[in-house]
Design a protein around this motif. Structure first.
Motif, mmCIF file in Angstrom:
data_model
loop_
_atom_site.group_PDB
_atom_site.id
_atom_site.type_symbol
_atom_site.label_atom_id
_atom_site.label_comp_id
_atom_site.label_asym_id
_atom_site.label_seq_id
_atom_site.Cartn_x
_atom_site.Cartn_y
_atom_site.Cartn_z
ATOM 1 N N PRO A 131 -6.755 -17.291 -36.104
ATOM 2 C CA PRO A 131 -7.612 -16.176 -35.679
ATOM 3 C C PRO A 131 -6.898 -14.855 -35.889
ATOM 4 O O PRO A 131 -5.665 -14.793 -35.904
ATOM 5 N N PRO A 132 -7.647 -13.779 -36.059
ATOM 6 C CA PRO A 132 -7.019 -12.480 -36.255
ATOM 7 C C PRO A 132 -6.249 -12.058 -35.011
ATOM 8 O O PRO A 132 -6.648 -12.364 -33.886
ATOM 9 N N ARG A 133 -5.143 -11.355 -35.223
ATOM 10 C CA ARG A 133 -4.286 -10.937 -34.127
ATOM 11 C C ARG A 133 -4.973 -9.837 -33.336
ATOM 12 O O ARG A 133 -5.550 -8.922 -33.881
ATOM 13 N N GLY A 134 -4.913 -9.938 -32.006
ATOM 14 C CA GLY A 134 -5.537 -8.950 -31.132
ATOM 15 C C GLY A 134 -4.669 -7.709 -30.995
ATOM 16 O O GLY A 134 -3.754 -7.465 -31.761
ATOM 17 N N GLU A 135 -4.915 -6.939 -29.947
ATOM 18 C CA GLU A 135 -4.183 -5.707 -29.723
ATOM 19 C C GLU A 135 -2.761 -5.981 -29.265
ATOM 20 O O GLU A 135 -1.850 -5.257 -29.589
ATOM 21 N N ARG A 136 -2.540 -7.019 -28.419
ATOM 22 C CA ARG A 136 -1.219 -7.285 -27.871
ATOM 23 C C ARG A 136 -0.354 -7.996 -28.901
ATOM 24 O O ARG A 136 -0.711 -9.040 -29.408
ATOM 25 N N HIS A 137 0.804 -7.440 -29.205
ATOM 26 C CA HIS A 137 1.697 -8.016 -30.209
ATOM 27 C C HIS A 137 2.823 -8.824 -29.580
ATOM 28 O O HIS A 137 3.482 -9.582 -30.244
ATOM 29 N N THR A 138 3.080 -8.619 -28.271
ATOM 30 C CA THR A 138 4.202 -9.278 -27.617
ATOM 31 C C THR A 138 3.663 -10.340 -26.667
ATOM 32 O O THR A 138 2.828 -10.060 -25.820
ATOM 33 N N SER A 139 4.181 -11.551 -26.776
ATOM 34 C CA SER A 139 3.689 -12.639 -25.940
ATOM 35 C C SER A 139 4.413 -12.654 -24.599
ATOM 36 O O SER A 139 5.402 -11.947 -24.375
ATOM 37 N N LEU A 140 3.975 -13.505 -23.684
ATOM 38 C CA LEU A 140 4.561 -13.638 -22.365
ATOM 39 C C LEU A 140 6.003 -14.121 -22.469
ATOM 40 O O LEU A 140 6.876 -13.678 -21.718
ATOM 41 N N GLY A 141 6.278 -15.017 -23.402
ATOM 42 C CA GLY A 141 7.644 -15.525 -23.578
ATOM 43 C C GLY A 141 8.629 -14.416 -23.914
ATOM 44 O O GLY A 141 9.787 -14.435 -23.450
ATOM 45 N N SER A 142 8.205 -13.440 -24.687
ATOM 46 C CA SER A 142 9.079 -12.318 -25.035
ATOM 47 C C SER A 142 9.406 -11.478 -23.800
ATOM 48 O O SER A 142 10.538 -11.013 -23.629
ATOM 49 N N PHE A 143 8.420 -11.294 -22.925
ATOM 50 C CA PHE A 143 8.671 -10.543 -21.701
ATOM 51 C C PHE A 143 9.648 -11.285 -20.794
ATOM 52 O O PHE A 143 10.503 -10.673 -20.161
ATOM 53 N N VAL A 144 9.556 -12.588 -20.714
ATOM 54 C CA VAL A 144 10.478 -13.376 -19.894
ATOM 55 C C VAL A 144 11.904 -13.233 -20.426
ATOM 56 O O VAL A 144 12.854 -13.056 -19.654
ATOM 57 N N VAL A 145 12.071 -13.287 -21.741
ATOM 58 C CA VAL A 145 13.398 -13.121 -22.340
ATOM 59 C C VAL A 145 13.937 -11.732 -22.024
ATOM 60 O O VAL A 145 15.120 -11.568 -21.673
ATOM 61 N N LEU A 146 13.104 -10.703 -22.142
ATOM 62 C CA LEU A 146 13.548 -9.343 -21.826
ATOM 63 C C LEU A 146 13.964 -9.205 -20.361
ATOM 64 O O LEU A 146 14.959 -8.550 -20.044
ATOM 65 N N LEU A 147 13.227 -9.827 -19.442
ATOM 66 C CA LEU A 147 13.581 -9.781 -18.028
ATOM 67 C C LEU A 147 14.910 -10.482 -17.765
ATOM 68 O O LEU A 147 15.728 -10.002 -16.975
ATOM 69 N N CYS A 148 15.156 -11.614 -18.405
ATOM 70 C CA CYS A 148 16.428 -12.329 -18.247
ATOM 71 C C CYS A 148 17.594 -11.486 -18.756
ATOM 72 O O CYS A 148 18.647 -11.416 -18.108
#
Length: 167
Positions: A131-148
């Motif tokens: 499917p075509p990519r929506g507006e959000r480019h960063t997934s939840l997993g990326s945010f978890v890595v950034l928080l760690c």
């Protein structure tokens, strides 16, 4: 000139291929696509009266057109049969150039049954099921890595500057 090219292209397409698509290209010419034979023919203006630049090439895996392999200037006053003969000759030249020799196709490792190796890197085809990519480019997993990473960095800074001297 465009009307004359379009009429000539329609006649040629009917003579050459049963299944074809005729459309206008950006430069003012007309393209005939034969999807089933993976070839294309283009008629473009040359600046001369009743003359056209006839080009032929092949279609790549994704449906895009490869650069022209052969070019020739033709007289549009010639009959459809004569123009079709020129087109067939050009298409035969394109087919001869794009088909690898049997020794070249078998050189090196084998590609498996029913598959031919292609020299060089092939163009990447679009994935039809994606499917075509929506507006959000960063997934939840990326945010978890950034928080760690931020937590580890914060703990290190706290141990340097925030921890007491008595510990």
């Amino acid at each position: 000139m465009y009307t004359q090219l379009r009429e000539t292209a329609d006649e040629l397409a009917g003579v050459l291929w049963r299944e074809h698509t005729v459309y206008r290209e950006r430069g003012g010419g007309v393209v005939i696509r034969g999807e089933h034979v993976r070839r294309w023919i283009s008629l473009g203006p040359t600046g001369g009266k009743d003359q056209a630049l006839l080009r032929a090439g092949r279609l790549l895996d994704g449906g895009t057109t490869a650069p022209a392999r052969t070019e020739v200037v033709v007289d549009l006053n010639a009959g459809t049969a004569e123009l079709a003969a020129v087109c067939r000759r050009m298409l035969a030249e394109v087919a001869a150039v794009t088909e690898p020799a049997p020794a070249q196709a078998r050189a090196g490792r084998t590609a498996g049954p029913g598959r031919q190796r292609k020299p060089g890197r092939a163009a990447r085809a679009a994935r039809p099921g994606r499917p075509p990519r929506g507006e959000r480019h960063t997934s939840l997993g990326s945010f978890v890595v950034l928080l760690c990473v931020a937590g580890v960095l914060g703990a290190w800074l706290y141990s340097l500057f925030g921890g007491g001297y008595g510990y």
